[in-house]
Design a protein around this motif. Structure first.
Motif, PDB file in Angstrom:
ATOM      1  N   GLY A  99       0.851  -1.174   0.000  1.00 44.15           N
ATOM      2  CA  GLY A  99       0.000   0.000   0.000  1.00 44.15           C
ATOM      3  C   GLY A  99       0.884   1.218   0.000  1.00 44.15           C
ATOM      4  O   GLY A  99       2.081   1.113   0.295  1.00 44.15           O
ATOM      5  N   PRO A 100       0.339   2.360  -0.347  1.00 45.31           N
ATOM      6  CA  PRO A 100       1.161   3.566  -0.341  1.00 45.31           C
ATOM      7  C   PRO A 100       1.658   3.922   1.053  1.00 45.31           C
ATOM      8  O   PRO A 100       2.599   4.686   1.196  1.00 45.31           O
ATOM      9  N   ASP A 101       1.004   3.355   2.085  1.00 48.79           N
ATOM     10  CA  ASP A 101       1.390   3.709   3.455  1.00 48.79           C
ATOM     11  C   ASP A 101       2.333   2.695   4.094  1.00 48.79           C
ATOM     12  O   ASP A 101       2.737   2.879   5.238  1.00 48.79           O
ATOM     13  N   ALA A 102       2.653   1.631   3.389  1.00 46.31           N
ATOM     14  CA  ALA A 102       3.480   0.584   4.001  1.00 46.31           C
ATOM     15  C   ALA A 102       4.909   1.075   4.218  1.00 46.31           C
ATOM     16  O   ALA A 102       5.384   1.985   3.533  1.00 46.31           O
ATOM     17  N   LEU A 103       5.583   0.487   5.209  1.00 47.61           N
ATOM     18  CA  LEU A 103       6.984   0.855   5.472  1.00 47.61           C
ATOM     19  C   LEU A 103       7.874   0.006   4.561  1.00 47.61           C
ATOM     20  O   LEU A 103       8.227  -1.106   4.888  1.00 47.61           O
ATOM     21  N   ARG A 104       8.219   0.549   3.434  1.00 42.77           N
ATOM     22  CA  ARG A 104       8.890  -0.261   2.419  1.00 42.77           C
ATOM     23  C   ARG A 104      10.355   0.053   2.264  1.00 42.77           C
ATOM     24  O   ARG A 104      11.068  -0.651   1.582  1.00 42.77           O
ATOM     25  N   ASN A 105      10.790   1.174   2.792  1.00 38.78           N
ATOM     26  CA  ASN A 105      12.201   1.510   2.613  1.00 38.78           C
ATOM     27  C   ASN A 105      12.677   2.358   3.792  1.00 38.78           C
ATOM     28  O   ASN A 105      11.907   2.682   4.707  1.00 38.78           O
ATOM     29  N   ASN A 155      16.277  17.065 -19.411  1.00 36.80           N
ATOM     30  CA  ASN A 155      16.808  17.157 -18.040  1.00 36.80           C
ATOM     31  C   ASN A 155      18.188  16.506 -17.933  1.00 36.80           C
ATOM     32  O   ASN A 155      18.464  15.733 -17.000  1.00 36.80           O
ATOM     33  N   ASN A 156      19.029  16.778 -18.910  1.00 35.21           N
ATOM     34  CA  ASN A 156      20.405  16.262 -18.925  1.00 35.21           C
ATOM     35  C   ASN A 156      20.471  14.750 -18.786  1.00 35.21           C
ATOM     36  O   ASN A 156      21.342  14.207 -18.101  1.00 35.21           O
ATOM     37  N   GLY A 157      19.560  14.061 -19.409  1.00 32.63           N
ATOM     38  CA  GLY A 157      19.613  12.594 -19.423  1.00 32.63           C
ATOM     39  C   GLY A 157      19.151  11.946 -18.130  1.00 32.63           C
ATOM     40  O   GLY A 157      19.380  10.747 -17.929  1.00 32.63           O
ATOM     41  N   GLU A 158      18.459  12.715 -17.272  1.00 34.15           N
ATOM     42  CA  GLU A 158      17.993  12.175 -15.987  1.00 34.15           C
ATOM     43  C   GLU A 158      17.165  10.902 -16.155  1.00 34.15           C
ATOM     44  O   GLU A 158      17.189  10.015 -15.290  1.00 34.15           O
ATOM     45  N   PHE A 159      16.436  10.817 -17.269  1.00 35.82           N
ATOM     46  CA  PHE A 159      15.505   9.700 -17.419  1.00 35.82           C
ATOM     47  C   PHE A 159      16.061   8.573 -18.286  1.00 35.82           C
ATOM     48  O   PHE A 159      15.341   7.646 -18.628  1.00 35.82           O
ATOM     49  N   PHE A 160      17.321   8.668 -18.654  1.00 39.25           N
ATOM     50  CA  PHE A 160      17.924   7.536 -19.368  1.00 39.25           C
ATOM     51  C   PHE A 160      17.875   6.281 -18.497  1.00 39.25           C
ATOM     52  O   PHE A 160      17.675   5.185 -18.988  1.00 39.25           O
ATOM     53  N   ASP A 161      18.102   6.482 -17.210  1.00 39.67           N
ATOM     54  CA  ASP A 161      18.268   5.327 -16.332  1.00 39.67           C
ATOM     55  C   ASP A 161      17.861   5.752 -14.920  1.00 39.67           C
ATOM     56  O   ASP A 161      18.566   6.526 -14.289  1.00 39.67           O
ATOM     57  N   HIS A 162      16.735   5.297 -14.435  1.00 42.50           N
ATOM     58  CA  HIS A 162      16.308   5.685 -13.093  1.00 42.50           C
ATOM     59  C   HIS A 162      15.444   4.587 -12.481  1.00 42.50           C
ATOM     60  O   HIS A 162      14.879   3.748 -13.188  1.00 42.50           O
ATOM     61  N   THR A 163      15.354   4.616 -11.162  1.00 34.96           N
ATOM     62  CA  THR A 163      14.616   3.584 -10.433  1.00 34.96           C
ATOM     63  C   THR A 163      13.632   4.252  -9.480  1.00 34.96           C
ATOM     64  O   THR A 163      14.018   5.151  -8.719  1.00 34.96           O
ATOM     65  N   ILE A 164      12.373   3.849  -9.540  1.00 33.82           N
ATOM     66  CA  ILE A 164      11.337   4.457  -8.693  1.00 33.82           C
ATOM     67  C   ILE A 164      10.441   3.348  -8.134  1.00 33.82           C
ATOM     68  O   ILE A 164      10.380   2.251  -8.691  1.00 33.82           O
ATOM     69  N   PRO A 165       9.712   3.625  -7.036  1.00 31.46           N
ATOM     70  CA  PRO A 165       8.798   2.618  -6.509  1.00 31.46           C
ATOM     71  C   PRO A 165       7.524   2.486  -7.350  1.00 31.46           C
ATOM     72  O   PRO A 165       7.133   3.431  -8.037  1.00 31.46           O
ATOM     73  N   TRP A 166       6.911   1.312  -7.280  1.00 34.28           N
ATOM     74  CA  TRP A 166       5.656   1.078  -7.986  1.00 34.28           C
ATOM     75  C   TRP A 166       4.750   0.241  -7.093  1.00 34.28           C
ATOM     76  O   TRP A 166       5.182  -0.343  -6.105  1.00 34.28           O
ATOM     77  N   ARG A 167       3.475   0.195  -7.461  1.00 24.76           N
ATOM     78  CA  ARG A 167       2.551  -0.684  -6.747  1.00 24.76           C
ATOM     79  C   ARG A 167       1.390  -1.040  -7.673  1.00 24.76           C
ATOM     80  O   ARG A 167       1.190  -0.392  -8.712  1.00 24.76           O
ATOM     81  N   ILE A 168       0.673  -2.071  -7.269  1.00 29.14           N
ATOM     82  CA  ILE A 168      -0.593  -2.402  -7.935  1.00 29.14           C
ATOM     83  C   ILE A 168      -1.708  -2.056  -6.966  1.00 29.14           C
ATOM     84  O   ILE A 168      -1.717  -2.517  -5.828  1.00 29.14           O
TER      85      ILE A 168
END
Lengths: 269, 466
Positions: free
Chosen positions: A12-18, B86-99
């Motif tokens: 969830g968006p509120d979970a402690l994940r990092n 943005n000076n290639g900021e988005f060539f390679d990046h890691t972000i959180p995701w969820r379903i």
């Protein structure tokens, strides 16, 4: 099948994940009962508004900024900590950019009945950028001031001090700062309602180091109609500020002058 | 009788169907369990492929295509893209995701990345997306549909399992090189869109187009003989052609090929294979010792090309002398290279002429008392006293959309000048017209004819209302 169902679904968006989530949990949720929401959740804004979440790497610096310029100035003055802890909003929302409305306008910051304060443009964080810093301070002081009048009402007869100057929610933006001052307001937005007038005056008083020069001290050698109208406006602002300072101290125990002193010293660092 | 039998049969069949449905519902696990299972299954699908997923992302039907590879793990998604901004900021990046589970299963990219950057374009009206509703699994592919697109034609993305060598498809060098053309473009109150001149070395023609590297849209403006508007034999055809493009395998590929006829010959441009990029191209500023970008390449059937920066604007050619009145603008609308108004606090205009209310550009003005060609300000002291103060420039003409303004030392004043007025006007006008050449472009405003003059030497911009 049972094994598969036991797979953790994080998330969830509120979970402690990092590490950041754990930092927020310890320093904001457990400390103040204030959730910091930085992962995108669409309920943060209305369906007609379009926003983005912040970059992951700006969240911690933004939290430091919030601590330095909002939490610390309040909790370091007499009665401030008690006031802050009792009135802190339940949710702080961080947005990466501005809030874009579908009519083409943008919103710089919002609050929701004392329960939520939203910081926008967090991706542009730069403590050396005076405009960005003042924009964030204006947002948080303004929105936090709303909590005071929502809970304790406006100062007595506040709305009668400059009653002719109010415009309305749909008309304030046609005024210039000069015209607002002549009407007795610190900004055009302050003319939109007595509540906004209260919140704007508190915000400008706290962050504007030239507040007295801009809004209180009368211009000398005033010999044009414009100058006389500005001075008349300053008299009204002075009356409103005095009523706000007295009201704040009476209902919260906090002297806003002391908070201002803390804020200005932070700005000078 | 026959009818009654049929009705009884239909009733029996309906009852059987309902009974069947109810039986099935009774056998299903609780909703929460089914949701958890559905989320888990989609998460498993997304994290499954060894080399992640490849995606050709076209945010809108009008835009171009971005190539990406996405590798999902339990909490984060590693995104590689070919967006060079943005000076290639988005060539390679890691972000959180969820379903999430809302109206359907939703894939949410939770913090800022390439999808969000594209989403924010044009005040968040461009049409890109970072919230995706899961639609279906099609073979090995996963299909998602945009959640928040304004229009009914919601964009979809198809994630295909990537091969080990799919990262070789990236043409990030081309993306970065094309973005390098963005450095000299008007940008006050608008999103800068760089323009280029494509010179066809083997057939002595040129095409002028604008290339938006953020939306991947090329708008072709003009095709002409030779390479110079000052050529007396110059002839041209106006092109009204928009196309998205994609970068892959060292090529820029137009989604809609450009076709035109010039000098009796038909030309078709469907892709450019680029070869060398350098900063050895012509500079648009006559004062500059450094050169502009030069990109060489090859178009199949047409031969070698050179791409250089241009400031050509077709509507800007309409900035012509006017005998009846001068061009003018509120003095706020003069901007420096940081798009800061010169009349703001700290700006040179606020410092030198705080009473300036308007900038005036006399261009072929016919008057017995006032100069024909001059620039300056309308001053108002706030007490109803106005004054026009101008500095003249030598007669000139608009060539293409370029205006050569050579200032001279003749001044015109309707009032009594202050002791420093002439020096101040000299300083400001020297700055505004440094290098001598400014380029006019059209700035669309409903009900008005508005031009911008852009100085390529210092990137100052002046709006002018006709």
């Amino acid at each position: 099948m049972e094994d598969e169902l036991n797979v953790p679904v994080n998330q969830g968006p509120d979970a402690l994940r990092n590490e950041l989530d754990r930092y927020i949990d310890q320093n904001f949720i457990q400390e103040y009962g204030m959730a910091i929401l930085y992962r995108y959740v669409d309920r943060y804004v209305s369906p007609t508004q379009r926003v983005t979440p912040p970059r992951l790497e700006v969240v911690k610096p933004m939290l430091d900024f919030i601590e330095d310029f909002w939490i610390d100035p309040y909790i370091s003055v007499n009665n401030g900590e008690d006031f802050f802890r009792k009135h802190v909003p339940a949710e702080i929302i961080l947005l990466g950019g501005l809030i874009y409305n579908d009519d083409g306008t943008v919103i710089l910051g919002t609050a929701d009945a004392g329960a939520q304060i939203t910081f926008t443009d967090v991706n542009s964080i730069d403590r050396d950028d005076n405009a960005w810093v003042l924009q964030q301070l204006q947002t948080v002081y303004h929105e936090f001031a709303h909590i005071v009048h929502q809970k304790y009402k406006l100062p007595n007869a506040f709305e009668t001090i400059s009653p002719q100057g109010y415009t309305g929610a749909g008309a304030w933006f046609i005024l210039s700062f000069e015209e607002a001052l002549q009407r007795g307001f610190v900004s055009p937005y302050a003319t939109s309602s007595p509540n906004e007038d209260f919140a704007e005056t508190v915000a400008y008083f706290l962050f504007d180091k030239n507040f007295n020069e801009n809004y209180i001290d009368l211009e000398t050698n005033c010999n044009t109609p414009e100058c006389e109208m500005r001075n008349e406006g300053r008299v009204l602002i002075t009356q409103k500020l005095n009523s706000i300072l007295a009201h704040y101290e009476r209902v919260t125990g906090v002297k806003l002058e002391d908070v201002r002193e803390q804020v200005l010293s932070k700005l000078q660092e | 009788m026959r009818s009654g039998k049929i009705n009884i049969w239909i009733l029996f069949t309906m009852l059987s169907l309902f009974a069947c449905t109810k039986d099935k519902e009774a056998m299903l696990p609780p909703v929460e369990e089914r949701v958890t299972e559905a989320i888990t299954n989609l998460r498993t699908e997304l994290t499954q492929p060894t080399h992640g997923w490849k995606l050709e992302y076209q945010p809108t039907n009008q835009s171009g295509v971005f190539f990406m590879i996405l590798e999902f793990d339990e909490d984060e998604v590693h995104i590689q893209s070919d967006l060079a901004e943005n000076n290639g900021e988005f060539f390679d990046h890691t972000i959180p995701w969820r379903i999430d589970n809302a109206l359907s299963l939703e894939l949410i990219f939770e913090t800022y990345g390439v999808f969000h950057y594209l989403f924010e374009q044009d005040g968040a009206t461009f049409g890109a997306e970072f919230e995706w509703a899961f639609v279906e699994k099609e073979g090995d592919n996963l299909v998602f549909r945009s959640i928040s697109d304004f229009n009914f034609d919601r964009s979809t993305i198809t994630l295909e399992p990537a091969a080990a060598d799919d990262d070789e498809l990236f043409a990030r060098d081309i993306a970065a090189n094309l973005s390098a053309f963005s450095t000299v473009s008007p940008k006050a109150l608008e999103t800068p869109v760089p323009k280029q001149q494509i010179i066809f070395e083997d057939s002595d023609i040129s095409v002028w187009w604008s290339l938006d590297p953020t939306k991947r849209i090329i708008t072709s403006i003009l095709a002409g003989t030779g390479s110079d508007f000052e050529d007396p034999d110059f002839s041209a055809v106006i092109l009204e052609h928009n196309s998205g493009y994609i970068l892959q395998n060292g090529r820029l590929v137009l989604l809609e090929p450009l076709e035109f006829v010039l000098g009796g010959r038909r030309y078709t441009i469907d892709e450019i294979a680029f070869s060398e990029f350098s900063n050895t191209g012509p500079s648009l500023c006559t004062l500059s010792s450094s050169n502009g970008p030069l990109y060489t390449g090859f178009i199949s059937g047409l031969g070698s090309i050179s791409m250089v920066s241009s400031l050509f604007d077709l509507e800007g050619t309409g900035f012509q002398p006017i005998a009846e009145f001068p061009y003018s603008v509120n003095s706020f609308f003069i901007f420096d290279e940081s798009t800061r108004s010169l009349s703001e606090e700290g700006g040179i205009l606020a410092e030198k002429f705080p009473d300036a209310v308007a900038f005036i550009f006399y261009y072929g003005f016919e008057s017995e008392t006032q100069p024909a060609n001059a620039v300056g300000f309308l001053l108002d002291d706030g007490n109803g006293n106005t004054d026009i103060f101008l500095r003249e420039f030598n007669p000139t003409t608009t060539v293409g959309n370029k205006i050569n303004v050579v200032l001279n030392n003749t001044y015109y004043h309707t009032g009594t000048p202050g002791p420093d007025d002439q020096t101040n006007l000299e300083e400001i006008t020297n700055l505004l017209f440094e290098g001598g050449d400014v380029y006019a472009s059209d700035f669309p405003v409903e009900g008005l004819v508005v031009f911008k003059l852009f100085n390529p030497c210092n990137q100052y911009e002046i709006f002018l209302v006709q």
